[in-house]
Motif scaffolding. Sequence first.
Motif, PDB file in Angstrom:
ATOM      1  N   THR A 219      -6.167 -10.403  87.720  1.00  0.00           N
ATOM      2  CA  THR A 219      -5.975 -11.823  86.929  1.00  0.00           C
ATOM      3  C   THR A 219      -6.580 -12.792  87.504  1.00  0.00           C
ATOM      4  O   THR A 219      -7.604 -13.374  86.664  1.00  0.00           O
TER       5      THR A 219
ATOM      6  N   TYR B 229      -9.699  -4.671  81.644  1.00  0.00           N
ATOM      7  CA  TYR B 229     -10.242  -4.037  82.997  1.00  0.00           C
ATOM      8  C   TYR B 229      -9.705  -2.799  83.292  1.00  0.00           C
ATOM      9  O   TYR B 229      -8.446  -2.620  83.038  1.00  0.00           O
TER      10      TYR B 229
ATOM     11  N   GLU C 278       1.364  -2.247 101.170  1.00  0.00           N
ATOM     12  CA  GLU C 278       2.935  -2.079 100.801  1.00  0.00           C
ATOM     13  C   GLU C 278       3.159  -0.766 101.546  1.00  0.00           C
ATOM     14  O   GLU C 278       2.276   0.001 101.828  1.00  0.00           O
TER      15      GLU C 278
ATOM     16  N   PHE D 284      -4.381   1.545  94.306  1.00  0.00           N
ATOM     17  CA  PHE D 284      -3.771   1.900  93.044  1.00  0.00           C
ATOM     18  C   PHE D 284      -4.613   1.259  92.080  1.00  0.00           C
ATOM     19  O   PHE D 284      -5.729   0.620  92.427  1.00  0.00           O
TER      20      PHE D 284
ATOM     21  N   ALA E 181      -5.372  -6.503  80.753  1.00  0.00           N
ATOM     22  CA  ALA E 181      -5.953  -7.296  79.623  1.00  0.00           C
ATOM     23  C   ALA E 181      -5.569  -8.480  79.919  1.00  0.00           C
ATOM     24  O   ALA E 181      -4.528  -8.874  80.120  1.00  0.00           O
TER      25      ALA E 181
ATOM     26  N   TYR F  74       1.801 -17.559  89.285  1.00  0.00           N
ATOM     27  CA  TYR F  74       0.997 -18.445  88.352  1.00  0.00           C
ATOM     28  C   TYR F  74       1.780 -17.993  87.035  1.00  0.00           C
ATOM     29  O   TYR F  74       1.241 -18.845  85.956  1.00  0.00           O
TER      30      TYR F  74
ATOM     31  N   GLY G  87       2.419 -11.507  81.854  1.00  0.00           N
ATOM     32  CA  GLY G  87       3.124 -12.886  81.330  1.00  0.00           C
ATOM     33  C   GLY G  87       2.084 -13.611  80.983  1.00  0.00           C
ATOM     34  O   GLY G  87       0.886 -13.308  81.101  1.00  0.00           O
TER      35      GLY G  87
ATOM     36  N   TYR H 211       0.230 -17.354  81.688  1.00  0.00           N
ATOM     37  CA  TYR H 211      -0.142 -18.196  82.859  1.00  0.00           C
ATOM     38  C   TYR H 211      -1.200 -19.487  82.437  1.00  0.00           C
ATOM     39  O   TYR H 211      -2.160 -19.514  82.732  1.00  0.00           O
TER      40      TYR H 211
ATOM     41  N   ILE I 203      -1.089  -2.466  83.825  1.00  0.00           N
ATOM     42  CA  ILE I 203      -0.421  -1.531  83.734  1.00  0.00           C
ATOM     43  C   ILE I 203      -0.805  -0.533  85.156  1.00  0.00           C
ATOM     44  O   ILE I 203      -1.878  -0.510  85.476  1.00  0.00           O
TER      45      ILE I 203
HETATM   46  P1  HAM Z   1       1.895  -6.547  89.107  1.00  0.00           P
HETATM   47  O1  HAM Z   1       3.353  -6.758  88.575  1.00  0.00           O
HETATM   48  O2  HAM Z   1       1.705  -7.027  90.466  1.00  0.00           O
HETATM   49  O3  HAM Z   1       1.218  -7.562  88.059  1.00  0.00           O
HETATM   50  O4  HAM Z   1       1.408  -5.413  88.882  1.00  0.00           O
HETATM   51  C1  HAM Z   1       1.331  -4.572  87.554  1.00  0.00           C
HETATM   52  C2  HAM Z   1       1.533  -3.021  87.771  1.00  0.00           C
HETATM   53  O5  HAM Z   1       0.676  -2.452  88.578  1.00  0.00           O
HETATM   54  C3  HAM Z   1       3.082  -2.892  88.340  1.00  0.00           C
HETATM   55  O6  HAM Z   1       3.909  -2.802  87.172  1.00  0.00           O
HETATM   56  C4  HAM Z   1       2.915  -1.523  88.681  1.00  0.00           C
HETATM   57  O7  HAM Z   1       2.898  -0.525  87.854  1.00  0.00           O
HETATM   58  C5  HAM Z   1       1.377  -1.550  89.281  1.00  0.00           C
HETATM   59  N1  HAM Z   1       1.397  -1.468  90.859  1.00  0.00           N
HETATM   60  C6  HAM Z   1       1.598  -2.402  91.477  1.00  0.00           C
HETATM   61  N2  HAM Z   1       1.676  -2.617  92.727  1.00  0.00           N
HETATM   62  C7  HAM Z   1       1.242  -1.113  92.911  1.00  0.00           C
HETATM   63  C8  HAM Z   1       1.263  -0.097  93.900  1.00  0.00           C
HETATM   64  N3  HAM Z   1       1.215  -0.575  95.300  1.00  0.00           N
HETATM   65  N4  HAM Z   1       1.002   1.125  93.722  1.00  0.00           N
HETATM   66  C9  HAM Z   1       0.974   1.477  92.344  1.00  0.00           C
HETATM   67  N5  HAM Z   1       1.203   0.631  91.269  1.00  0.00           N
HETATM   68  C10 HAM Z   1       1.157  -0.363  91.631  1.00  0.00           C
HETATM   69  C11 HAM Z   1      -0.167  -7.840  88.394  1.00  0.00           C
HETATM   70  O8  HAM Z   1      -0.843  -7.300  88.999  1.00  0.00           O
HETATM   71  C12 HAM Z   1      -0.552  -9.146  87.015  1.00  0.00           C
HETATM   72  N6  HAM Z   1      -2.113  -9.144  87.633  1.00  0.00           N
HETATM   73  C13 HAM Z   1      -0.474  -8.659  85.916  1.00  0.00           C
HETATM   74  C14 HAM Z   1      -0.874  -9.544  85.045  1.00  0.00           C
HETATM   75  C15 HAM Z   1      -2.175  -9.455  84.170  1.00  0.00           C
HETATM   76  N7  HAM Z   1      -0.040 -10.791  84.573  1.00  0.00           N
HETATM   77  C16 HAM Z   1      -0.871 -11.322  83.608  1.00  0.00           C
HETATM   78  N8  HAM Z   1      -2.120 -10.727  83.493  1.00  0.00           N
END
Ligand code: HAM
Length: 426
Positions: free
Chosen positions: A88, A110, A118, A128, A133, A270, A293, A295, A314
């Motif tokens: 994001t 994207y 982690e 991962f 979007a 954010y 969510g 921002y 996702i």
């Molecule tokens: P996030 O909750 O940190 O949000 O990550 C979104 C999704 O990425 C998680 O629900 C999970 O399915 C997947 N994910 C996160 N970390 C891992 C991992 N270590 N291994 C596998 N899957 C993982 C964001 O990243 C925000 N940028 C989302 C967003 C977009 N908010 C607003 N726009």
Amino acid sequence: MIKAVRGTRDLLPPETQLWSFVEAKVREVMRAYNFQEIRTPIFESTELFARGVGEDTDIVAKEMYTWEDRGRAQSDQGQSLTLRPENTAGVVRAYIEHKLWDRGLNKLYYIGPQFRRERPQKGRYRQFFQIGAEVIGPSTAGSESPARDAEILEMLATLLDRLGIQGWNLELNSVGCPADRASFNLALKMALEPVVGQMCADCQRRAVTNPLRVFDCKVPGDQPIIDRLPRISQFLDEGCRKHFEDVQEILKSVGVPFILNDRLVRGLDYYTRTAFEFTHGALGAQNAILGGGRYDGLSEALGGPAAPGIGFAIGEDRLVMSLAETAPDLALKPDVYIAPVGERLNAEAARIARELRREDLVVELGDGNFRLTKSFDAAAKLGARYVLFVGENEVKSGMFALKNQQTGEQVSVPRAELAAWLRSSK
Ligand code: HAM
């Protein structure tokens, strides 16, 4: 033996077919909602994430792959760079850098790798993939409207349904605006004061620097304390409350079910107002299939103009995992294995292969050096439907023997009709 680094993995066929299937469906759905693709770099300056995601988040404080660049040019020297832990911040940086508002580009998606250090476990990797979007733009473009939040959530429900994913839950909350959070943080600090001594070291740090982040804590012993803390829902001002109610009303009218969860604050700083996660029972401990969510202040925090936004990402690894049991068998199987009978027939066999591939058939080309039994074995191993013999007699007569690998039946087909025949027998 050199192995893939801990927390990373190779995606092998046929699983990669499932990934392509998911991505093709995603592109179809994105198109229907008028999103266009953006590809930002895999590494960015560290400052982008520190300012965007927040210094006190687990992601920035503990999980980033960061290094100091080296190089001859003065401009490269000592610059701190980071493999993107999420996309994001990168998209909003690109939005500002290219003044995307001038081009009317405010709906972007994207697909790509992200990196977080982690502790690896089922569904959690250090590299991962995310499918995400973002809707971002000036208020005049309506990007603040609760209609956008509801549209994004409805799009996600549509996507999961189209992929055949059942049993998902949408958890929804509002984390309010900065003013709401300031009073919430104050209340949290006060509520934490008498109990923080019994909490984990991370929570003791969070209680001082950013009390909201206490809700990210996964330590079992801390949960009863966290359960008794005040909730952000009690601190929403009139505007935020109304916005959240409007989102819910539209969701109800379009028939997208949701569960309110006022503990959900998301692990990134954010967020404002709407915050959400979709969870799935089959995933185990890492059950968030996606999160996102609103921002509204991120663009300004990164030095850009006011540009409210909302988006999601996702976890593609988790999405594929939740699909794996119900997905159709997507393994690629050749329609035909071409067996040249003798080395001299390699050229003729190559010509036939070229013709059949142009007709959109899946063709595996054998080698004239192979004995027939070896060709049969190779065809069987690949799961080819037919074996086509290319021998001197066939080339002379123009009639080719096609052997059905399942039934053992053999038919003779004129060269010009091979493609049509293979297609019609699918
Ligand atoms: P996030 O909750 O940190 O949000 O990550 C979104 C999704 O990425 C998680 O629900 C999970 O399915 C997947 N994910 C996160 N970390 C891992 C991992 N270590 N291994 C596998 N899957 C993982 C964001 O990243 C925000 N940028 C989302 C967003 C977009 N908010 C607003 N726009």
